[in-house]
Design a protein around this motif. Sequence first.
Motif, short mmCIF file in Angstrom:
data_model
loop_
_atom_site.label_atom_id
_atom_site.label_comp_id
_atom_site.label_asym_id
_atom_site.label_seq_id
_atom_site.Cartn_x
_atom_site.Cartn_y
_atom_site.Cartn_z
N THR A 95 0.84 -1.20 0.00
CA THR A 95 0.00 0.00 0.00
C THR A 95 0.87 1.25 0.00
O THR A 95 1.78 1.36 0.83
N LEU A 96 0.61 2.14 -0.94
CA LEU A 96 1.24 3.45 -0.96
C LEU A 96 0.16 4.47 -0.64
O LEU A 96 -0.85 4.55 -1.34
N ARG A 97 0.37 5.23 0.42
CA ARG A 97 -0.59 6.24 0.86
C ARG A 97 0.08 7.61 0.72
O ARG A 97 0.98 7.96 1.48
N PHE A 98 -0.37 8.36 -0.29
CA PHE A 98 0.16 9.70 -0.52
C PHE A 98 -0.74 10.70 0.19
O PHE A 98 -1.84 11.02 -0.28
N GLY A 99 -0.29 11.18 1.36
CA GLY A 99 -1.02 12.20 2.08
C GLY A 99 -0.55 13.58 1.67
O GLY A 99 0.38 13.72 0.86
N PRO A 100 -1.15 14.63 2.21
CA PRO A 100 -0.72 15.99 1.86
C PRO A 100 0.72 16.28 2.27
O PRO A 100 1.42 17.03 1.61
N GLN A 101 1.18 15.64 3.36
CA GLN A 101 2.52 15.92 3.88
C GLN A 101 3.42 14.69 3.95
O GLN A 101 4.62 14.82 4.06
N GLU A 102 2.82 13.49 3.91
CA GLU A 102 3.61 12.28 4.13
C GLU A 102 3.30 11.21 3.09
O GLU A 102 2.20 11.15 2.55
N GLY A 108 3.40 -5.62 3.01
CA GLY A 108 3.10 -6.88 3.69
C GLY A 108 3.03 -6.70 5.19
O GLY A 108 2.41 -5.77 5.69
N ASP A 109 3.71 -7.60 5.92
CA ASP A 109 3.70 -7.55 7.38
C ASP A 109 4.81 -6.68 7.96
O ASP A 109 4.94 -6.59 9.18
N ARG A 110 5.62 -6.07 7.10
CA ARG A 110 6.71 -5.24 7.58
C ARG A 110 6.15 -3.95 8.21
O ARG A 110 5.08 -3.49 7.82
N PRO A 111 6.88 -3.36 9.15
CA PRO A 111 6.40 -2.10 9.74
C PRO A 111 6.27 -1.02 8.65
O PRO A 111 7.10 -0.96 7.74
N PRO A 112 5.25 -0.18 8.74
CA PRO A 112 5.08 0.87 7.73
C PRO A 112 6.27 1.83 7.72
O PRO A 112 6.88 2.10 8.76
N VAL A 113 6.59 2.32 6.54
CA VAL A 113 7.63 3.33 6.37
C VAL A 113 6.92 4.65 6.13
O VAL A 113 6.13 4.77 5.20
N VAL A 114 7.19 5.64 6.97
CA VAL A 114 6.55 6.95 6.84
C VAL A 114 7.65 7.98 6.60
O VAL A 114 8.60 8.09 7.38
N ARG A 115 7.53 8.71 5.49
CA ARG A 115 8.52 9.72 5.13
C ARG A 115 7.79 10.99 4.69
O ARG A 115 6.67 10.93 4.19
N PRO A 116 8.46 12.14 4.84
CA PRO A 116 7.85 13.38 4.33
C PRO A 116 7.66 13.28 2.82
O PRO A 116 8.52 12.77 2.11
N LEU A 117 6.53 13.77 2.34
CA LEU A 117 6.28 13.74 0.90
C LEU A 117 7.34 14.54 0.15
O LEU A 117 7.69 14.22 -0.98
N SER A 118 7.88 15.55 0.81
CA SER A 118 8.92 16.38 0.17
C SER A 118 10.21 15.61 -0.09
O SER A 118 11.06 16.05 -0.86
N ALA A 119 10.39 14.42 0.54
CA ALA A 119 11.60 13.61 0.34
C ALA A 119 11.52 12.79 -0.94
O ALA A 119 12.52 12.23 -1.39
N VAL A 120 10.33 12.70 -1.56
CA VAL A 120 10.16 11.88 -2.76
C VAL A 120 10.88 12.54 -3.94
O VAL A 120 10.68 13.71 -4.23
N THR A 121 11.76 11.78 -4.59
CA THR A 121 12.49 12.28 -5.76
C THR A 121 12.03 11.63 -7.06
O THR A 121 12.30 12.14 -8.13
N ARG A 122 11.31 10.49 -6.94
CA ARG A 122 10.83 9.83 -8.15
C ARG A 122 9.70 8.87 -7.82
O ARG A 122 9.76 8.16 -6.82
N VAL A 123 8.68 8.88 -8.66
CA VAL A 123 7.60 7.89 -8.60
C VAL A 123 7.42 7.37 -10.02
O VAL A 123 7.24 8.15 -10.95
#
Length: 196
Positions: A95-102, A108-123
């Motif tokens: 699951t990829l959840r693009f929020g306004p800021q994050e 899968g069962d791995r812990p979620p990774v939460v990063r600032p949306l501003s850190a995204v350099t490529r999709v």
Amino acid sequence: MSFGGTAQQLNTDEPAHWVQDGEDFVLTVRAAERRDALRPVVWLTAVAAGILAAGLSASAGSGTQVALGLATLVFATVAFVQYYLRLLGAARLVTLRFGPQELTITDGDRPPVVRPLSAVTRVLIAHDGAPARIRTELAREQFSWTIGDLYRHNTIAPFVDAVPSALRGRLTGLGLVGGTVTQRRVRVSEYRSRRH
């Protein structure tokens, strides 16, 4: 596109749909990482099977060319079957959840990774057929999943819906450039920073 609900588990025969959950855009898809399937044991088993086939062929009196041809065929078949079965075994809901800021990535069962949306350099999203995949790059991290390798179709079938226009606006608002193009009948959406 499906908007107005929350992300739910998908039927594996259906394409991945975007869902709007409040201000978040959520994509849930069944996918796997290729590296999960490309373990050394895959290649070692395939090489061993190829050598065994060549040895049996040679001992049966076949010529060198026949033995090498059989070894190549057995190697390729064993490698592909193992890759495919291991990939199926490693498949899980991503699951990829693009929020306004994050950006929140749940793999899968791995812990979620939460990063600032501003850190995204490529999709990058390849939407269709065997090339279907998702790749997300951040300042110092990369996440990549294959979708199309889990399905074997003779035609190019859509697996991932188009990126919602509001999410495209959010990505370009971050300074990412790009859009959606069709190459060899495969739709590819890519947004990347100008420095990338």
